[in-house]
Design a protein around this motif. Structure first.
Motif, PDB file in Angstrom:
ATOM      1  N   LEU A 226      -5.808 -17.813  28.866  1.00 41.17           N
ATOM      2  CA  LEU A 226      -7.250 -18.593  28.790  1.00 41.17           C
ATOM      3  C   LEU A 226      -8.183 -17.736  29.560  1.00 41.17           C
ATOM      4  CD1 LEU A 226      -8.855 -21.099  28.359  1.00 41.17           C
ATOM      5  CD2 LEU A 226      -7.945 -21.954  30.638  1.00 41.17           C
ATOM      6  N   LEU A 227      -7.694 -16.969  30.532  1.00 41.99           N
ATOM      7  CA  LEU A 227      -8.602 -16.191  31.216  1.00 41.99           C
ATOM      8  C   LEU A 227      -8.716 -14.492  31.208  1.00 41.99           C
ATOM      9  CD1 LEU A 227      -8.267 -18.196  34.858  1.00 41.99           C
ATOM     10  CD2 LEU A 227      -9.738 -18.746  32.797  1.00 41.99           C
ATOM     11  N   THR A 228      -7.763 -14.182  30.038  1.00 39.95           N
ATOM     12  CA  THR A 228      -7.613 -12.722  29.870  1.00 39.95           C
ATOM     13  C   THR A 228      -7.671 -12.660  28.366  1.00 39.95           C
ATOM     14  OG1 THR A 228      -5.203 -13.331  29.492  1.00 39.95           O
ATOM     15  CG2 THR A 228      -5.750 -12.794  31.731  1.00 39.95           C
ATOM     16  N   GLY A 229      -8.440 -13.245  27.613  1.00 40.44           N
ATOM     17  CA  GLY A 229      -9.004 -12.853  26.475  1.00 40.44           C
ATOM     18  C   GLY A 229      -8.585 -13.718  25.240  1.00 40.44           C
ATOM     19  N   GLY A 230      -7.925 -14.876  25.592  1.00 39.69           N
ATOM     20  CA  GLY A 230      -7.368 -15.682  24.500  1.00 39.69           C
ATOM     21  C   GLY A 230      -8.043 -16.695  24.071  1.00 39.69           C
ATOM     22  N   SER A 231      -9.255 -17.071  24.989  1.00 41.95           N
ATOM     23  CA  SER A 231     -10.257 -17.963  24.429  1.00 41.95           C
ATOM     24  C   SER A 231     -11.719 -17.318  24.351  1.00 41.95           C
ATOM     25  CB  SER A 231     -10.356 -19.025  25.582  1.00 41.95           C
ATOM     26  OG  SER A 231     -11.469 -19.886  25.447  1.00 41.95           O
ATOM     27  N   PRO A 232     -12.431 -17.803  23.277  1.00 45.79           N
ATOM     28  CA  PRO A 232     -13.786 -17.402  22.978  1.00 45.79           C
ATOM     29  C   PRO A 232     -14.648 -17.818  24.216  1.00 45.79           C
ATOM     30  CG  PRO A 232     -13.259 -19.137  21.464  1.00 45.79           C
ATOM     31  CD  PRO A 232     -11.926 -18.674  22.215  1.00 45.79           C
ATOM     32  N   ARG A 233     -14.280 -18.842  25.218  1.00 49.25           N
ATOM     33  CA  ARG A 233     -15.152 -19.454  25.914  1.00 49.25           C
ATOM     34  C   ARG A 233     -15.072 -18.449  27.200  1.00 49.25           C
ATOM     35  NH1 ARG A 233     -14.563 -25.944  26.261  1.00 49.25           N
ATOM     36  NH2 ARG A 233     -13.926 -26.147  24.020  1.00 49.25           N
ATOM     37  N   TYR A 234     -14.164 -17.529  27.155  1.00 45.42           N
ATOM     38  CA  TYR A 234     -14.135 -16.609  28.508  1.00 45.42           C
ATOM     39  C   TYR A 234     -13.904 -15.093  28.278  1.00 45.42           C
ATOM     40  CZ  TYR A 234     -12.949 -16.084  33.578  1.00 45.42           C
ATOM     41  OH  TYR A 234     -13.158 -15.604  34.959  1.00 45.42           O
ATOM     42  N   ASP A 270     -15.275 -26.301  17.848  1.00 49.31           N
ATOM     43  CA  ASP A 270     -14.100 -26.564  18.038  1.00 49.31           C
ATOM     44  C   ASP A 270     -13.253 -25.302  17.939  1.00 49.31           C
ATOM     45  OD1 ASP A 270     -11.646 -27.803  18.674  1.00 49.31           O
ATOM     46  OD2 ASP A 270     -11.713 -29.126  17.117  1.00 49.31           O
ATOM     47  N   ASP A 271     -12.982 -24.627  19.087  1.00 50.42           N
ATOM     48  CA  ASP A 271     -12.643 -23.475  19.327  1.00 50.42           C
ATOM     49  C   ASP A 271     -10.944 -23.494  19.121  1.00 50.42           C
ATOM     50  OD1 ASP A 271     -13.065 -24.591  21.594  1.00 50.42           O
ATOM     51  OD2 ASP A 271     -12.447 -22.866  22.771  1.00 50.42           O
ATOM     52  N   ARG A 272     -10.529 -24.555  19.251  1.00 46.19           N
ATOM     53  CA  ARG A 272      -8.973 -24.812  19.029  1.00 46.19           C
ATOM     54  C   ARG A 272      -8.480 -24.715  17.702  1.00 46.19           C
ATOM     55  NH1 ARG A 272      -8.803 -30.753  21.656  1.00 46.19           N
ATOM     56  NH2 ARG A 272     -10.648 -30.578  20.130  1.00 46.19           N
ATOM     57  N   THR A 273      -9.487 -25.093  16.636  1.00 46.51           N
ATOM     58  CA  THR A 273      -8.943 -24.843  15.217  1.00 46.51           C
ATOM     59  C   THR A 273      -8.684 -23.360  15.081  1.00 46.51           C
ATOM     60  OG1 THR A 273     -10.371 -26.547  14.840  1.00 46.51           O
ATOM     61  CG2 THR A 273      -9.521 -25.220  13.025  1.00 46.51           C
ATOM     62  N   ASN A 274      -9.752 -22.587  15.173  1.00 50.04           N
ATOM     63  CA  ASN A 274      -9.629 -20.918  14.654  1.00 50.04           C
ATOM     64  C   ASN A 274     -10.273 -20.025  15.934  1.00 50.04           C
ATOM     65  OD1 ASN A 274      -9.333 -18.598  13.597  1.00 50.04           O
ATOM     66  ND2 ASN A 274      -9.749 -19.284  11.619  1.00 50.04           N
ATOM     67  N   PRO A 275      -9.608 -20.238  16.882  1.00 52.54           N
ATOM     68  CA  PRO A 275     -10.281 -19.269  18.182  1.00 52.54           C
ATOM     69  C   PRO A 275     -10.698 -17.775  17.804  1.00 52.54           C
ATOM     70  CG  PRO A 275      -8.074 -19.665  18.702  1.00 52.54           C
ATOM     71  CD  PRO A 275      -8.314 -20.594  17.486  1.00 52.54           C
ATOM     72  N   GLU A 276     -10.093 -17.193  16.815  1.00 53.90           N
ATOM     73  CA  GLU A 276     -10.279 -15.881  16.596  1.00 53.90           C
ATOM     74  C   GLU A 276     -11.630 -16.170  15.519  1.00 53.90           C
ATOM     75  OE1 GLU A 276      -7.374 -17.029  16.042  1.00 53.90           O
ATOM     76  OE2 GLU A 276      -6.054 -16.007  17.326  1.00 53.90           O
ATOM     77  N   ALA A 277     -11.687 -16.830  14.729  1.00 47.44           N
ATOM     78  CA  ALA A 277     -13.020 -16.912  13.914  1.00 47.44           C
ATOM     79  C   ALA A 277     -14.128 -17.413  14.831  1.00 47.44           C
ATOM     80  CB  ALA A 277     -12.851 -18.014  12.949  1.00 47.44           C
ATOM     81  N   THR A 278     -13.920 -18.366  15.730  1.00 51.35           N
ATOM     82  CA  THR A 278     -15.022 -18.521  16.756  1.00 51.35           C
ATOM     83  C   THR A 278     -15.567 -17.353  17.499  1.00 51.35           C
ATOM     84  OG1 THR A 278     -14.501 -20.959  16.971  1.00 51.35           O
ATOM     85  CG2 THR A 278     -15.646 -20.206  18.602  1.00 51.35           C
ATOM     86  N   HIS A 279     -14.436 -16.618  17.955  1.00 50.60           N
ATOM     87  CA  HIS A 279     -14.738 -15.466  18.834  1.00 50.60           C
ATOM     88  C   HIS A 279     -15.631 -14.360  18.157  1.00 50.60           C
ATOM     89  CE1 HIS A 279     -14.100 -11.595  20.732  1.00 50.60           C
ATOM     90  NE2 HIS A 279     -13.948 -12.308  21.909  1.00 50.60           N
ATOM     91  N   ALA A 280     -15.208 -14.129  16.966  1.00 47.72           N
ATOM     92  CA  ALA A 280     -15.801 -13.102  15.877  1.00 47.72           C
ATOM     93  C   ALA A 280     -17.367 -13.712  15.681  1.00 47.72           C
ATOM     94  CB  ALA A 280     -15.008 -13.076  14.583  1.00 47.72           C
ATOM     95  N   ALA A 281     -17.444 -14.915  15.525  1.00 50.20           N
ATOM     96  CA  ALA A 281     -18.952 -15.442  15.341  1.00 50.20           C
ATOM     97  C   ALA A 281     -19.956 -15.350  16.175  1.00 50.20           C
ATOM     98  CB  ALA A 281     -18.936 -17.160  14.733  1.00 50.20           C
ATOM     99  N   ILE A 282     -19.167 -15.339  17.469  1.00 46.96           N
ATOM    100  CA  ILE A 282     -20.009 -15.445  18.980  1.00 46.96           C
ATOM    101  C   ILE A 282     -20.349 -13.876  18.992  1.00 46.96           C
ATOM    102  CG2 ILE A 282     -20.031 -15.538  21.188  1.00 46.96           C
ATOM    103  CD1 ILE A 282     -18.339 -18.101  20.958  1.00 46.96           C
ATOM    104  N   ALA A 283     -19.378 -12.899  18.920  1.00 46.24           N
ATOM    105  CA  ALA A 283     -19.508 -11.616  18.965  1.00 46.24           C
ATOM    106  C   ALA A 283     -20.461 -11.052  18.170  1.00 46.24           C
ATOM    107  CB  ALA A 283     -18.066 -10.783  18.725  1.00 46.24           C
ATOM    108  N   ALA A 284     -20.597 -11.436  16.972  1.00 44.78           N
ATOM    109  CA  ALA A 284     -21.656 -11.023  15.989  1.00 44.78           C
ATOM    110  C   ALA A 284     -22.945 -11.537  16.446  1.00 44.78           C
ATOM    111  CB  ALA A 284     -21.407 -11.574  14.692  1.00 44.78           C
ATOM    112  N   ILE A 285     -23.170 -12.537  16.932  1.00 36.77           N
ATOM    113  CA  ILE A 285     -24.588 -13.222  17.361  1.00 36.77           C
ATOM    114  C   ILE A 285     -24.946 -12.512  18.633  1.00 36.77           C
ATOM    115  CG2 ILE A 285     -25.556 -15.273  18.588  1.00 36.77           C
ATOM    116  CD1 ILE A 285     -23.611 -16.900  16.629  1.00 36.77           C
ATOM    117  N   ILE A 286     -24.027 -12.204  19.537  1.00 39.07           N
ATOM    118  CA  ILE A 286     -24.480 -11.563  20.623  1.00 39.07           C
ATOM    119  C   ILE A 286     -24.684  -9.944  20.270  1.00 39.07           C
ATOM    120  CG2 ILE A 286     -23.653 -10.805  23.022  1.00 39.07           C
ATOM    121  CD1 ILE A 286     -24.173 -13.880  22.815  1.00 39.07           C
ATOM    122  N   ALA A 287     -24.035  -9.275  19.462  1.00 33.60           N
ATOM    123  CA  ALA A 287     -24.220  -8.273  19.180  1.00 33.60           C
ATOM    124  C   ALA A 287     -25.525  -7.808  18.417  1.00 33.60           C
ATOM    125  CB  ALA A 287     -23.214  -7.452  18.296  1.00 33.60           C
TER     126      ALA A 287
END
Length: 375
Positions: A226-234, A270-287
């Motif tokens: 959760l705190l080492t990269g497994g969650s898009p929230r952190y 709902d980042d429990r459904t597909n955390p990888e997809a959520t992370h990728a979408a956030i990364a694209a927005i921030i970038a």
């Protein structure tokens, strides 16, 4: 009046853990006498130079005193005896057994001063299969399971910027245990030997993964917790200009504010459904925007999002200044000054106006050895 202003500490340690521990005690009022080998300890020669000494040494040793003694000489204990007899605390950082061979081990000094609190800091402790192994911070993190929490197999590993073992496993546990020993001595009248092993504290920093693995049977690999990269929230997200935004929106209320600010698609919130997809979408927005944009846009929203600062920027932050962490200054023998190592001591337990205190010249208080008076 400071809480430790009636205590005398003999500090035989070198480099970081022991000197940082004694700096905490010094800032709370204790008298610290650094016992150094002829010519001074190794840290005095660490770059960059700072006038007549070293900047790293100066940052750790303001307000202390220094004597030089060849601990291998037959008369070392006799020279130190007056100081040992009136000392409250000894801090040493040699490999297990070295102080005993020098005639300065706990049992020998306890004969002179039963109230002495003797704190030994080492990599793996005074006993155990690894007690005599050499190591540094990165080794203790590696063997304790902490370093592996942030490493993904097959990927280029980042080098930790923090000396977690030296500070979180050496200096701070030493201070904590010394204070506990002082409290115990108030009741018993006797000192004790403290065995501080830097490696012992490394599993402490894995507390979340340790609890998770025991209960679920699924031990998180590096980058999966959760705190080492497994969650898009952190985690850390790269900005358009190559810098990073630190996101810590763990709680749902912060997560919702964050997602709303980014206008993240509802299906991905709902980042429990597909955390990888959520992370990728956030990364694209921030970038898509530079660091300055996210600093002004997200930080005021109070959703645990902070632009990563360089150390130079952090030292200029008005909050750090307001907390008084940069007020303590060290002056080397030639008169140059720098900000001493900031210490997280509650203001009530440190000098009200820390101001300026000198860095000891090597052997600059040698008269203390001859008469033991401390005057």
């Amino acid at each position: 009046m400071l809480p430790l202003d009636d205590l005398l500490v003999l500090d035989f340690s070198t480099l970081l853990p022991g000197p940082l521990a004694s700096l905490f005690l010094a800032e709370a009022g204790a008298e610290i006498i650094r016992v150094e080998r002829p010519g001074g300890e190794d840290m005095r020669r660490f770059p960059p130079r700072f006038g007549e000494t070293s900047a790293p040494f100066a940052a750790l040793n303001r307000g202390k005193k220094s004597i030089e003694i060849d601990l291998k000489s037959p008369g070392a204990l006799a020279q130190l005896r007056p100081l040992v007899e009136r000392a409250d605390i000894v801090i040493e950082q040699f490999r297990p057994g070295v102080m005993e061979r020098l005639g300065l081990g706990y049992e020998a000094l306890r004969e002179l001063n039963p109230r002495l609190i003797y704190c030994s800091i080492s990599g793996y402790g005074q006993f155990g299969p690894r007690a005599q192994e050499a190591g540094h911070d990165i080794n203790y993190q590696a063997i304790g399971g902490l370093l592996g929490q942030s490493l993904k197999r097959g990927q280029e590993p980042p080098l930790p910027p923090t000396l977690v073992a030296d500070i979180g496993g050496g200096a701070m546990p030493a201070v904590l245990n010394i204070l506990l020993a002082l409290r115990q001595r108030e009741r018993s009248g006797l000192g004790c030997h403290l065995d501080i092993a830097m490696a012992d504290a490394m599993p402490t920093f894995t507390w979340y993964s340790l609890a998770q693995g025991q209960v679920t049977g699924s031990w998180p690999e590096g980058g999966e917790g959760l705190l080492t990269g497994g969650s898009p929230r952190y985690g850390l997200y790269a900005t358009a200009d190559g810098w990073f935004l630190a996101v810590g929106a763990l709680e749902q209320k912060f997560w919702e504010i964050f997602c709303e600010a980014l206008e993240l698609e509802p299906a991905l919130r709902d980042d429990r459904t597909n955390p990888e997809a959520t992370h990728a979408a956030i990364a694209a927005i921030i970038a898509a925007e530079p660091a300055a944009y996210w600093r002004s846009y997200l930080e005021p929203r109070d959703c645990c999002c902070t632009l990563v600062r360089s150390l130079e920027e952090a030292l200029a932050d008005p909050h750090l200044t307001a907390r008084g962490l940069l007020e303590a200054q060290a002056e080397e023998p030639g008169g140059r000054r720098l900000v001493s190592t900031p210490l997280p001591l509650a203001p009530t337990f440190r000098e009200r106006a820390p101001g300026l205190r000198r860095v000891p010249a090597s052997g600059g208080d040698q008269e203390m050895v001859r008469d033991g008076s401390g005057e």
